[in-house]
Scaffold this motif. Structure first.
Motif, short mmCIF file in Angstrom:
data_model
loop_
_atom_site.label_atom_id
_atom_site.label_comp_id
_atom_site.label_asym_id
_atom_site.label_seq_id
_atom_site.Cartn_x
_atom_site.Cartn_y
_atom_site.Cartn_z
N THR A 134 0.85 -1.19 0.00
CA THR A 134 0.00 0.00 0.00
C THR A 134 0.88 1.23 0.00
O THR A 134 1.84 1.33 0.77
CB THR A 134 -0.91 0.01 1.24
OG1 THR A 134 -1.72 -1.16 1.24
CG2 THR A 134 -1.80 1.24 1.24
N GLN A 135 0.58 2.18 -0.87
CA GLN A 135 1.30 3.44 -0.95
C GLN A 135 0.31 4.60 -0.99
O GLN A 135 -0.83 4.44 -1.43
CB GLN A 135 2.17 3.49 -2.21
CG GLN A 135 3.29 2.47 -2.26
CD GLN A 135 3.90 2.38 -3.65
OE1 GLN A 135 3.26 1.92 -4.58
NE2 GLN A 135 5.14 2.85 -3.78
N VAL A 136 0.77 5.76 -0.54
CA VAL A 136 -0.02 6.99 -0.62
C VAL A 136 0.59 7.84 -1.71
O VAL A 136 1.78 8.16 -1.67
CB VAL A 136 -0.01 7.74 0.72
CG1 VAL A 136 -0.83 9.02 0.62
CG2 VAL A 136 -0.55 6.85 1.83
N ALA A 137 -0.22 8.22 -2.71
CA ALA A 137 0.30 8.94 -3.88
C ALA A 137 -0.41 10.27 -4.08
O ALA A 137 -1.45 10.54 -3.48
CB ALA A 137 0.15 8.07 -5.13
N PHE A 138 0.19 11.10 -4.94
CA PHE A 138 -0.38 12.40 -5.31
C PHE A 138 -0.73 13.23 -4.07
O PHE A 138 -1.87 13.64 -3.88
CB PHE A 138 -1.61 12.23 -6.22
CG PHE A 138 -1.29 11.57 -7.52
CD1 PHE A 138 -0.49 12.20 -8.46
CD2 PHE A 138 -1.78 10.31 -7.80
CE1 PHE A 138 -0.18 11.58 -9.66
CE2 PHE A 138 -1.47 9.67 -9.00
CZ PHE A 138 -0.67 10.32 -9.94
N ALA A 139 0.32 13.43 -3.25
CA ALA A 139 0.17 14.25 -2.04
C ALA A 139 -0.95 13.75 -1.14
O ALA A 139 -1.66 14.53 -0.52
CB ALA A 139 -0.04 15.71 -2.41
N GLY A 140 -1.12 12.42 -1.12
CA GLY A 140 -2.08 11.84 -0.21
C GLY A 140 -3.49 11.74 -0.74
O GLY A 140 -4.39 11.28 -0.04
N GLN A 141 -3.69 12.13 -2.00
CA GLN A 141 -5.04 12.12 -2.55
C GLN A 141 -5.48 10.74 -3.03
O GLN A 141 -6.66 10.49 -3.24
CB GLN A 141 -5.13 13.11 -3.72
CG GLN A 141 -4.86 14.56 -3.31
CD GLN A 141 -5.78 15.02 -2.20
OE1 GLN A 141 -6.99 15.07 -2.37
NE2 GLN A 141 -5.21 15.37 -1.06
N THR A 142 -4.50 9.85 -3.21
CA THR A 142 -4.81 8.53 -3.77
C THR A 142 -4.10 7.44 -2.98
O THR A 142 -2.93 7.58 -2.65
CB THR A 142 -4.37 8.45 -5.25
OG1 THR A 142 -4.98 9.51 -5.98
CG2 THR A 142 -4.74 7.11 -5.86
N ILE A 143 -4.82 6.36 -2.69
CA ILE A 143 -4.22 5.17 -2.08
C ILE A 143 -3.97 4.17 -3.20
O ILE A 143 -4.89 3.83 -3.96
CB ILE A 143 -5.15 4.55 -1.02
CG1 ILE A 143 -5.48 5.58 0.07
CG2 ILE A 143 -4.50 3.31 -0.40
CD1 ILE A 143 -4.29 6.07 0.86
N VAL A 144 -2.73 3.69 -3.29
CA VAL A 144 -2.34 2.81 -4.38
C VAL A 144 -1.94 1.44 -3.82
O VAL A 144 -1.25 1.36 -2.80
CB VAL A 144 -1.14 3.40 -5.16
CG1 VAL A 144 -0.70 2.45 -6.28
CG2 VAL A 144 -1.49 4.76 -5.72
N HIS A 145 -2.37 0.39 -4.48
CA HIS A 145 -1.96 -0.97 -4.14
C HIS A 145 -1.10 -1.49 -5.29
O HIS A 145 -1.58 -1.55 -6.44
CB HIS A 145 -3.17 -1.87 -3.90
CG HIS A 145 -4.02 -1.42 -2.75
ND1 HIS A 145 -3.60 -1.50 -1.44
CD2 HIS A 145 -5.25 -0.86 -2.72
CE1 HIS A 145 -4.54 -1.01 -0.65
NE2 HIS A 145 -5.55 -0.61 -1.40
#
Length: 325
Positions: A134-145
């Motif tokens: 799990t990662q947090v992307a786009f300054a926290g706007q998106t959660i990525v798996h």
């Protein structure tokens, strides 16, 4: 059970703790690695270092402690660590490699990925049993798996994303022969100066952080932020606006261009909540905002909000916390 390599990140000797010690980020990495298999810690350091950290590594799940100690690995920059890990990946064929997501850890991971032809994921906050991160992307706007599909999966784990949990293991030492290439000897360490630390916890490792923003109004007024932090045993942070205004040193900046924190409790004082700041703290478990502007964006993110003058609210909170100790 599959083996998972974990690079041990250590405190520098002479930091006031009587010598090098295991950083909390390493214990978090050992805990996260257990989702993938049986962790083995890798200590790449000066001779004699592993003896002082082996017990802590074993307590948090290291079945094996690979000891790569020599003056060579201690005398050069990050390249030796990547070479030692690449050697172990080739010899042991681990299920994955987990590295704390410090600036050095990210560089080691990138070098290791190139050396082993592997994919790697950086700043992950969670690793599932099937290897999905799990990662947090786009300054926290998106959660990525995400999942690595090439080579040995390499992860760098964001600090404070995982709560360290003891899981005592053998911690059996295995020496690793260190042979560095000429390329790894290109940048030599000529001097080390250990930064003098305050009694407060380090910002990126603290379980509680109290940050001040432009609303604090002056460098002198940051003393009320420090007083609240000290009453809680917390680290002190600052927004970019506070840093740019000269209220607090840049090394304490929290945000997209500063440090990323993820404590159990984050208290934002006089911080409006611009996206740049939110990107550095919004994964905090509980967020408390203190601001006199009821329309401040920080309240959209906060779990608890106090609308009021920080010069009144913060000293009152500090007084009540101190009285209950």
């Amino acid at each position: 059970m599959a083996e998972v390599l974990v690079l041990a990140e250590l405190n520098p000797a002479g930091n006031g703790s009587g010598g090098a010690g295991v950083r909390k980020t390493t214990l978090e990495a050992l805990t996260a690695a257990r989702a993938l298999g049986e962790p083995s810690a890798v200590v790449v350091a000066a001779p004699g270092t592993a003896a002082g950290v082996k017990d802590a590594l074993a307590e948090y799940g290291a079945a094996i402690v690979y000891v790569a100690e020599s003056d060579d690995v201690d005398g050069f920059l990050v390249a030796p660590k990547a070479e030692v890990l690449a050697q172990l990946v080739n010899e042991k064929s681990p299920a994955a490699v987990v590295i704390p997501s410090s600036p050095e850890g990210k560089e080691v991971a990138a070098r290791l990925a190139v050396k082993t032809g592997s994919g790697f994921l950086t700043d992950v906050t969670e690793i599932a049993a099937d290897g999905t991160a799990t990662q947090v992307a786009f300054a926290g706007q998106t959660i990525v798996h995400s999942k690595v599909t090439t080579g040995t999966p390499i992860y760098t784990l964001r600090g404070n994303s995982v709560t360290p949990e003891p899981a005592p293991a053998a911690g059996a030492e295995q020496p690793v022969s260190v042979t560095l290439s000429d390329q790894a000897r290109q940048a030599r360490v000529v001097d080390r100066v250990v930064e003098q630390k305050s009694s407060r916890p380090e910002l990126t490792e603290a379980s509680i952080v109290v940050s001040g923003g432009r609303g604090v109004a002056s460098a002198e007024n940051f003393s009320i932020i420090e007083a609240l932090a000290d009453s809680l045993g917390a680290a002190v942070g600052a927004s970019r606006a506070a840093v740019d205004s000269g209220f607090y040193p840049h090394s304490f900046q929290v945000g997209q261009t500063g440090k990323t924190v993820s404590p159990q409790l984050y208290i934002a004082v006089g911080i409006s909540g611009a996206i740049q700041h939110r990107a550095g703290m919004q994964t905090s478990k509980t967020i408390v905002a203190i601001n006199k502007d009821p329309e401040a964006p920080i309240f959209e993110l906060a779990d608890f909000g106090v609308i009021g003058d920080l010069n009144t609210v913060v000293p009152a909170a500090t007084e009540q916390i101190t009285a209950r100790k």
